[in-house]
Design a protein around this motif. Sequence first.
Motif, mmCIF file in Angstrom:
data_model
loop_
_atom_site.group_PDB
_atom_site.id
_atom_site.type_symbol
_atom_site.label_atom_id
_atom_site.label_comp_id
_atom_site.label_asym_id
_atom_site.label_seq_id
_atom_site.Cartn_x
_atom_site.Cartn_y
_atom_site.Cartn_z
ATOM 1 N N ARG A 168 0.841 -1.112 -0.253
ATOM 2 C CA ARG A 168 0.157 0.087 -0.135
ATOM 3 C C ARG A 168 0.784 1.271 0.173
ATOM 4 O O ARG A 168 1.882 1.220 0.416
ATOM 5 C CB ARG A 168 -0.760 0.033 1.102
ATOM 6 C CG ARG A 168 -1.598 -1.360 1.503
ATOM 7 C CD ARG A 168 -3.102 -1.221 0.771
ATOM 8 N NE ARG A 168 -3.911 -2.288 1.023
ATOM 9 C CZ ARG A 168 -5.146 -2.377 0.799
ATOM 10 N NH1 ARG A 168 -5.786 -1.289 0.290
ATOM 11 N NH2 ARG A 168 -5.958 -3.480 1.005
ATOM 12 N N SER A 169 0.412 2.241 -0.482
ATOM 13 C CA SER A 169 1.133 3.723 -0.259
ATOM 14 C C SER A 169 1.312 4.159 1.087
ATOM 15 O O SER A 169 0.412 3.578 1.721
ATOM 16 C CB SER A 169 0.263 4.779 -1.370
ATOM 17 O OG SER A 169 -0.909 5.052 -0.468
ATOM 18 N N PRO A 170 2.136 5.032 1.375
ATOM 19 C CA PRO A 170 2.214 5.264 2.788
ATOM 20 C C PRO A 170 1.141 6.173 3.048
ATOM 21 O O PRO A 170 0.614 5.990 4.092
ATOM 22 C CB PRO A 170 3.453 6.344 2.465
ATOM 23 C CG PRO A 170 4.467 5.914 1.453
ATOM 24 C CD PRO A 170 3.646 5.262 0.338
ATOM 25 N N ALA A 171 0.344 7.031 2.274
ATOM 26 C CA ALA A 171 -0.840 7.754 2.634
ATOM 27 C C ALA A 171 -1.978 6.658 2.849
ATOM 28 O O ALA A 171 -2.825 6.779 3.870
ATOM 29 C CB ALA A 171 -1.210 8.455 1.433
ATOM 30 N N GLU A 172 -1.981 5.397 2.079
ATOM 31 C CA GLU A 172 -3.183 4.539 2.508
ATOM 32 C C GLU A 172 -2.926 4.038 3.975
ATOM 33 O O GLU A 172 -3.727 3.775 4.307
ATOM 34 C CB GLU A 172 -3.189 3.512 1.337
ATOM 35 C CG GLU A 172 -3.464 3.944 0.014
ATOM 36 C CD GLU A 172 -3.611 2.981 -1.059
ATOM 37 O OE1 GLU A 172 -4.317 2.978 -2.084
ATOM 38 O OE2 GLU A 172 -2.503 2.037 -0.914
ATOM 39 N N ARG A 173 -1.625 3.584 4.279
ATOM 40 C CA ARG A 173 -1.386 3.100 5.266
ATOM 41 C C ARG A 173 -1.918 3.908 6.555
ATOM 42 O O ARG A 173 -2.006 3.381 7.485
ATOM 43 C CB ARG A 173 0.119 2.475 5.450
ATOM 44 C CG ARG A 173 0.536 1.412 4.267
ATOM 45 C CD ARG A 173 1.801 1.101 4.051
ATOM 46 N NE ARG A 173 2.574 0.412 5.409
ATOM 47 C CZ ARG A 173 3.753 0.150 5.386
ATOM 48 N NH1 ARG A 173 4.883 0.470 4.712
ATOM 49 N NH2 ARG A 173 4.022 -0.524 6.715
ATOM 50 N N ALA A 174 -1.396 5.273 6.177
ATOM 51 C CA ALA A 174 -1.575 6.074 7.448
ATOM 52 C C ALA A 174 -3.270 6.023 7.610
ATOM 53 O O ALA A 174 -3.714 6.265 8.835
ATOM 54 C CB ALA A 174 -1.036 7.352 7.044
ATOM 55 N N GLU A 175 -3.841 6.421 6.571
ATOM 56 C CA GLU A 175 -5.293 6.511 6.683
ATOM 57 C C GLU A 175 -5.871 5.108 7.125
ATOM 58 O O GLU A 175 -6.943 5.322 7.904
ATOM 59 C CB GLU A 175 -5.935 6.734 5.240
ATOM 60 C CG GLU A 175 -5.392 8.278 4.593
ATOM 61 C CD GLU A 175 -6.042 9.332 5.547
ATOM 62 O OE1 GLU A 175 -7.124 9.178 6.205
ATOM 63 O OE2 GLU A 175 -5.230 10.273 5.659
ATOM 64 N N ALA A 176 -5.201 4.054 7.221
ATOM 65 C CA ALA A 176 -6.035 2.903 7.620
ATOM 66 C C ALA A 176 -5.715 2.915 9.016
ATOM 67 O O ALA A 176 -6.518 2.155 9.974
ATOM 68 C CB ALA A 176 -5.387 1.568 6.888
ATOM 69 N N LEU A 177 -4.717 3.170 9.453
ATOM 70 C CA LEU A 177 -4.198 3.207 11.053
ATOM 71 C C LEU A 177 -5.208 4.334 11.829
ATOM 72 O O LEU A 177 -5.406 4.070 13.015
ATOM 73 C CB LEU A 177 -2.741 3.469 11.359
ATOM 74 C CG LEU A 177 -2.158 3.388 12.389
ATOM 75 C CD1 LEU A 177 -2.719 2.124 13.353
ATOM 76 C CD2 LEU A 177 -0.766 3.572 12.371
#
Length: 772
Positions: free
Chosen positions: A15-24
């Motif tokens: 996943r992109s860094p932004a996607e990972r952040a939004e998931a957390l």
Amino acid sequence: MRGQEPLETWRDTRRSPAERAEALIPLMTLEEKIAQLVGVWVGADDSGGGVAPHQAEMKGVEWGDVIANGLGQLTRPFGTGPVDPAAGARSLASSQAQIVAASRFGIPAQVHEECLTGFAAWRATVYPAPLSWGASFHPELIEAVAAKIARSMRAAGIHQGLAPVVDVTRDYRWGRTEETIGEDPYLVGTIGAAYVRGIEGEGVVATLKHFAGYSASRGGRNLAPAHMGSREVADVILPPFEMALRLGGARSVMNSYAEIDGVPVAADESLLTGLLRDEWGFTGTVVSDYFAVRFLERLHGVAGDAAGAAGLALRAGIDVELPTVDTFGAPLVEAVKSGQVSEALVDRALARVLAQKAELGLLDEDWRPLPGDPEDVRLDDDESRGLALALARESVVLVRNTGAVLPLAPGRRVALVGPVADDPMAMLGCYAFPAHVGPHPEQGLGVELPSLREALGALSVDLDYERGCDITGDDTSGIAAAVAAAARSDVCVLAVGDRAGLFGRGTSGEGCDVADLRLPGVQAELVRAVLATGTPVVLVMLAGRPYALGPEFDAAAAVVHGFFPGQRGGQALAEVLTGAVNPSGRLPVSVPRDAGGLPSTYLSPPLGRRSEVSSVDTTPAYPFGHGLGYTTFAWDGVHADRADWPVDGEVSVGVTVRNTGPRSGVEVVQLYLHDPVAQTTRPVVRLVGYARVELEAGASARVTFEVPADVTSFTGVRGTRIVEPGDVELRLGRSSSDVVAAVPLRLTGAEREVGYDRRLLVTARITPEGAG
């Protein structure tokens, strides 16, 4: 945690860094979110057992409590006190393990350190200060230096460097002038972008400082209001930040302490969000300068309490509070719970912080604190010392030379005089570890740091040494002995200047501002007395700012300037003085003639220059870009490929440079723009391009500049950046005042607006033409 699928998403490296952040983010409590937005100021334990918070800053908060919900950053574990590099790396790794184990999500902290003159750690190589970077006019070398610095930081477990400073110096009285690259935005931007490329290319986050306006403070005072209009901000202050972001790829920005037109930058939403993010498209993190958020309450008076300060900073666009948990701690938690601050602002900052941690691998399940064995961590090796020496050699500026003294001839009786002649600390800027952290006699400096006296002795120069006076103070008792030494010698090398320090503990450095540009203490009296002997004098300036060299200094046979040239600076200076190295540095700042008068850089409109309606002459003793060597160069064949220059086009301008002297050397060909008629006043000249040309004796090369019309742009009367049609000149020169040839051109077409995506660089092509 609402099942394992969201956890897998934020851990998923596909996943992109932004996607990972939004998931957390949705999985975190408010306290866990805010814990990611603060740093903790720590010091590594020399036993390797861990880091300990600075209790004075922690206000009694326990380490276990601080890390229970996770932690955003660790502040300066190596830069707090002397610690063996291997032990420090083990200590940091141990602390990271504690942080990971203490919190629900097991996210390590992002670790930052200062790296302005190298990794600011004990036993780390100390490179020349940024003014020396500017003096080199050599971006490729600066990129190599930065890459080496970054590799040493990564090996020790550091993720982020608080550098470079891309402030354009506007008043030399400001103590932090030594931290700037120079007084010209193009030079600062190109050198600063090169440093960023070196740091970021090795996986370390570069942090641009100080966004924006810090260097334009009134009276040259640290942390003072900045007195400037929107055009000065747009045309002088901002371009280096644009270049370092677009051409360097910096992933972090630190706010300026300044207030501009009554608005503190730390609370300026139009600057930190409107300009930086909405217009420029910056997606990285904005970190606060140390204590800047609290200063909104205590120094600026725009917030009534800690919670108010935190809310203003978050809303403006600051993501992380440094150096340690304060307003973004309990005050912010309570402000969000009470509705005073929107949780959406916390989530916005958190998304940026977590995305950057994902980029750094800190959210990965296989993360490890160190890339290798801590016992292999070496911060001062042959490669780094070699780069420090190369940069020191290229940064020494031969400002004046009558030809009768330098290079020093073998066998001459040499008096070495002056308060910095045998002072190793005179080589270091205020962000070098030994100067920044302070003396620790029991551990020593941590690196070999020969003074000028030691370096000249190593080259078998027979010296008659006298200190003469101290850097500061009014004791003149040693001047007589210095005068006697000069009088009985064939030549006198007189070394004067600064000692870097912090907040008044030095004559240059952060918080070490001056009221005028006289040499500190009684050094000027020493210079006058030695010059009066009639012995030829080589005046060596080892300083963090240019000091006035008025008519009383004209009797010096030679003047050499070194801007805190680092741990190998003594060797570089000695090699220049003896002729082992042909100097190639150029002044990144003008050297003033008058110690008082009007503080003024070379970027002045006509009214800022000498005139018949004022008794104050602002003409410098030596101009920006000036520098001499031990060979001579001839320039000819100046040619442009067109006379009409479309406002959306490019012009090619070339010159042939020939080494007409007896030895190899470097000529720095400088390209300046002169815009005689514009809708707003413009600097008489400003740098738009340059090229370092290395030539053997008798050899020549063709230097061709490809100049996009975008570089002529400026902020017009409507407040937008424009390329304006009309007559201009491109001037090829050895300095801002020494113009070899002027090429008249006419910009054609309609007035054209340009923005952040404009072309920023003039490219230079060097084509060897062989020996003549």
